[in-house]
Write a protein that holds these residues in place. Structure first.
Motif, PDB file in Angstrom:
ATOM      1  N   VAL A 269       0.936  -1.359  -0.171  1.00 59.79           N
ATOM      2  CA  VAL A 269      -0.143  -0.340  -0.123  1.00 59.79           C
ATOM      3  C   VAL A 269       1.047   0.956   0.107  1.00 59.79           C
ATOM      4  O   VAL A 269       1.746   1.114   0.669  1.00 59.79           O
ATOM      5  CB  VAL A 269      -0.635   0.060   0.969  1.00 59.79           C
ATOM      6  N   LEU A 270      -0.080   2.390  -0.539  1.00 66.98           N
ATOM      7  CA  LEU A 270       1.005   3.240  -0.869  1.00 66.98           C
ATOM      8  C   LEU A 270      -0.168   4.530  -0.242  1.00 66.98           C
ATOM      9  O   LEU A 270      -1.088   4.365  -0.871  1.00 66.98           O
ATOM     10  CB  LEU A 270       1.625   3.888  -1.918  1.00 66.98           C
ATOM     11  N   SER A 271       0.325   5.568  -0.024  1.00 64.35           N
ATOM     12  CA  SER A 271      -0.560   6.387   0.836  1.00 64.35           C
ATOM     13  C   SER A 271       0.025   7.956   0.191  1.00 64.35           C
ATOM     14  O   SER A 271       1.358   8.445   0.132  1.00 64.35           O
ATOM     15  CB  SER A 271      -1.214   6.861   2.142  1.00 64.35           C
ATOM     16  N   PHE A 272      -1.225   8.530   0.068  1.00 60.48           N
ATOM     17  CA  PHE A 272      -0.612   9.984  -0.581  1.00 60.48           C
ATOM     18  C   PHE A 272      -1.433  11.314  -0.249  1.00 60.48           C
ATOM     19  O   PHE A 272      -2.224  11.876  -0.309  1.00 60.48           O
ATOM     20  CB  PHE A 272      -1.125   9.920  -2.210  1.00 60.48           C
TER      21      PHE A 272
ATOM     22  N   ALA B 248      -2.998   3.991  -2.991  1.00 61.09           N
ATOM     23  CA  ALA B 248      -3.010   2.737  -4.118  1.00 61.09           C
ATOM     24  C   ALA B 248      -3.095   1.635  -3.584  1.00 61.09           C
ATOM     25  O   ALA B 248      -1.973   1.659  -2.466  1.00 61.09           O
ATOM     26  CB  ALA B 248      -1.598   3.181  -4.887  1.00 61.09           C
ATOM     27  N   ILE B 249      -3.552   0.348  -3.600  1.00 63.09           N
ATOM     28  CA  ILE B 249      -3.243  -1.238  -3.251  1.00 63.09           C
ATOM     29  C   ILE B 249      -2.948  -2.310  -4.002  1.00 63.09           C
ATOM     30  O   ILE B 249      -3.712  -2.309  -5.063  1.00 63.09           O
ATOM     31  CB  ILE B 249      -4.541  -1.990  -1.872  1.00 63.09           C
ATOM     32  N   SER B 250      -1.980  -2.824  -3.379  1.00 59.76           N
ATOM     33  CA  SER B 250      -1.747  -3.793  -4.712  1.00 59.76           C
ATOM     34  C   SER B 250      -2.241  -4.735  -4.307  1.00 59.76           C
ATOM     35  O   SER B 250      -2.175  -5.646  -3.422  1.00 59.76           O
ATOM     36  CB  SER B 250      -0.106  -4.233  -5.043  1.00 59.76           C
ATOM     37  N   ALA B 251      -3.378  -5.500  -5.410  1.00 58.50           N
ATOM     38  CA  ALA B 251      -4.462  -6.422  -4.988  1.00 58.50           C
ATOM     39  C   ALA B 251      -3.028  -7.748  -5.189  1.00 58.50           C
ATOM     40  O   ALA B 251      -3.283  -8.972  -4.577  1.00 58.50           O
ATOM     41  CB  ALA B 251      -5.599  -6.833  -6.007  1.00 58.50           C
ATOM     42  N   GLU B 252      -2.506  -7.641  -6.132  1.00 59.82           N
ATOM     43  CA  GLU B 252      -0.919  -9.001  -6.017  1.00 59.82           C
ATOM     44  C   GLU B 252      -0.575  -9.406  -4.788  1.00 59.82           C
ATOM     45  O   GLU B 252      -0.438 -10.523  -4.133  1.00 59.82           O
ATOM     46  CB  GLU B 252      -0.385  -8.587  -7.383  1.00 59.82           C
ATOM     47  N   THR B 253       0.195  -8.141  -4.986  1.00 56.96           N
ATOM     48  CA  THR B 253       1.074  -8.034  -2.848  1.00 56.96           C
ATOM     49  C   THR B 253      -0.036  -8.241  -1.394  1.00 56.96           C
ATOM     50  O   THR B 253       1.128  -9.532  -1.304  1.00 56.96           O
ATOM     51  CB  THR B 253       1.988  -6.081  -3.029  1.00 56.96           C
ATOM     52  N   VAL B 254      -1.235  -7.820  -1.959  1.00 52.13           N
ATOM     53  CA  VAL B 254      -1.681  -8.509  -0.917  1.00 52.13           C
ATOM     54  C   VAL B 254      -2.344  -9.738  -0.684  1.00 52.13           C
ATOM     55  O   VAL B 254      -2.140 -10.341   0.844  1.00 52.13           O
ATOM     56  CB  VAL B 254      -3.143  -7.256  -0.545  1.00 52.13           C
TER      57      VAL B 254
END
Length: 136
Positions: free
Chosen positions: A64-67, A82-88
Motif C-alpha cells: 500500500v502507498l498513501s498520498f 494505492a493498494i496492490s491486489a497481487e501483493t496483498v
C-alpha cells in the motif's frame, strides 16, 4: 472515488467497487473517520512498482502507498491510496491470513497514514481494532 485497474483480477479478494465501498466505509468508521473521504485505486504489482519508484525511490512492489493531501480547502478529503491486489494476496497466503482481512488491514494502514499517523504501537492497535469492525 474508487478505481480498479483493468488488469486486476483477484477472485480471492473483495475487489468489486461495491465490496470496496462497503469495506472503505466500515474502515473509516472503525478508525473514527466517518465523514472523511479519499481516493482508492486497486492496482497490479507493475503499477504499484512504478508508483513506488516514482514517489519513494524504492524498487519493487509494495502492498500500500498513501498520498496525503492536507488541503485546507478540502478538510474532509484525506488523500489517495494505492493498494496492490497481487501483493496483498501474496502476503495473505504467506502469512496464512484471510485475504479479505489482510486487504482490510492494508486499507486501514493506508488510511491511518493519510490521517497523519506513522508506524508504531498506536497505528497497530487502531488498525487491528478497525479490521474487526470492517470485516464483520
Amino acid at each position: 472515488m474508487i478505481e480498479i485497474s483493468p488488469d486486476v483480477r483477484r477472485p480471492d479478494l473483495p475487489v468489486s467497487r461495491s465490496e470496496l465501498r462497503r469495506l472503505l466505509a466500515a474502515s473509516l468508521a472503525g478508525l473514527g473517520l466517518s465523514g472523511k473521504s479519499l481516493g482508492l485505486r486497486v492496482v497490479s504489482d507493475p503499477e504499484i512498482t512504478e508508483l513506488n519508484v516514482r514517489y519513494l525511490g524504492l524498487p519493487g512492489p509494495t502492498n500500500v502507498l498513501s498520498f496525503p493531501v492536507g488541503d485546507p480547502d478540502q478538510p474532509d478529503y484525506l488523500g489517495d491510496i494505492a493498494i496492490s491486489a497481487e501483493t496483498v494476496a501474496r502476503e495473505a497466503f504467506l502469512y496464512g491470513q484471510d485475504p479479505a482481512r489482510h486487504l482490510a488491514r492494508m486499507l486501514c494502514h493506508g488510511i491511518l497514514h493519510l490521517a497523519g499517523l506513522d508506524h508504531g504501537p498506536r497505528m497497530f492497535s487502531l488498525t487491528e481494532s478497525a479490521i474487526d469492525m470492517a470485516t464483520r
